[in-house]
Scaffold this motif. Structure first.
Motif, PDB file in Angstrom:
ATOM      1  N   LYS A   2       0.831  -1.195   0.000  1.00 52.26           N
ATOM      2  CA  LYS A   2       0.000   0.000   0.000  1.00 52.26           C
ATOM      3  C   LYS A   2       0.876   1.259   0.000  1.00 52.26           C
ATOM      4  O   LYS A   2       2.015   1.229   0.440  1.00 52.26           O
ATOM      5  CB  LYS A   2      -0.899   0.015   1.234  1.00 52.26           C
ATOM      6  CG  LYS A   2      -1.874  -1.129   1.265  1.00 52.26           C
ATOM      7  CD  LYS A   2      -2.843  -1.137   2.418  1.00 52.26           C
ATOM      8  CE  LYS A   2      -2.542  -0.322   3.607  1.00 52.26           C
ATOM      9  NZ  LYS A   2      -3.504  -0.444   4.692  1.00 52.26           N
ATOM     10  N   ASN A   6       1.505   1.166   6.058  1.00 50.77           N
ATOM     11  CA  ASN A   6       2.228  -0.106   6.026  1.00 50.77           C
ATOM     12  C   ASN A   6       2.882  -0.467   7.356  1.00 50.77           C
ATOM     13  O   ASN A   6       3.604  -1.444   7.430  1.00 50.77           O
ATOM     14  CB  ASN A   6       3.316  -0.070   4.950  1.00 50.77           C
ATOM     15  CG  ASN A   6       2.743  -0.210   3.571  1.00 50.77           C
ATOM     16  OD1 ASN A   6       2.003  -1.127   3.307  1.00 50.77           O
ATOM     17  ND2 ASN A   6       3.066   0.722   2.707  1.00 50.77           N
ATOM     18  N   GLN A  11      -0.187  -5.725   8.447  1.00 49.64           N
ATOM     19  CA  GLN A  11       0.097  -5.267   7.083  1.00 49.64           C
ATOM     20  C   GLN A  11       1.516  -5.628   6.672  1.00 49.64           C
ATOM     21  O   GLN A  11       1.766  -5.991   5.528  1.00 49.64           O
ATOM     22  CB  GLN A  11      -0.121  -3.758   6.960  1.00 49.64           C
ATOM     23  CG  GLN A  11       0.012  -3.253   5.541  1.00 49.64           C
ATOM     24  CD  GLN A  11      -1.014  -3.861   4.602  1.00 49.64           C
ATOM     25  OE1 GLN A  11      -2.192  -3.914   4.916  1.00 49.64           O
ATOM     26  NE2 GLN A  11      -0.568  -4.343   3.461  1.00 49.64           N
TER      27      GLN A  11
END
Length: 89
Positions: A2, A6, A11
């Motif tokens: 992304k 992050n 993530q």
């Protein structure tokens, strides 16, 4: 990966498992080993689980790996899913 957001452990693990080893020029061993993708299902599943465990333990110390599961798609097209069950440290 992304563009923003992050930094969360979840993530970061997702980013690690989405990378192929060698893809990051500054950290060549970061990512899943692509050699598992062309192996027979039994060998690939076992190797991918071990590889994912090592990858998460090495690069994301903020989580504990509870389990890693491989799910084989019913379509018989060779696709699969990799799910890591984590707990925060």
């Amino acid at each position: 990966m992304k563009a923003a957001g992050n930094g969360t452990p979840k993530q970061c693990v997702e980013n690690l498992l989405s990378m192929v080893r060698g893809e990051n020029p500054m950290e060549r061993v970061k990512g899943v080993d692509a050699r598992w993708f062309d192996r027979p299902e039994g060998q690939a599943a076992e190797g991918l689980v071990e590889d994912a465990n090592w990858l998460i333990r090495t690069y994301e110390p903020r989580v504990n790996v509870e389990d890693v599961k491989i799910s084989i798609a019913e379509q018989q097209d060779g696709s699969y899913g990799l799910t890591a069950f984590l707990s925060d440290v």
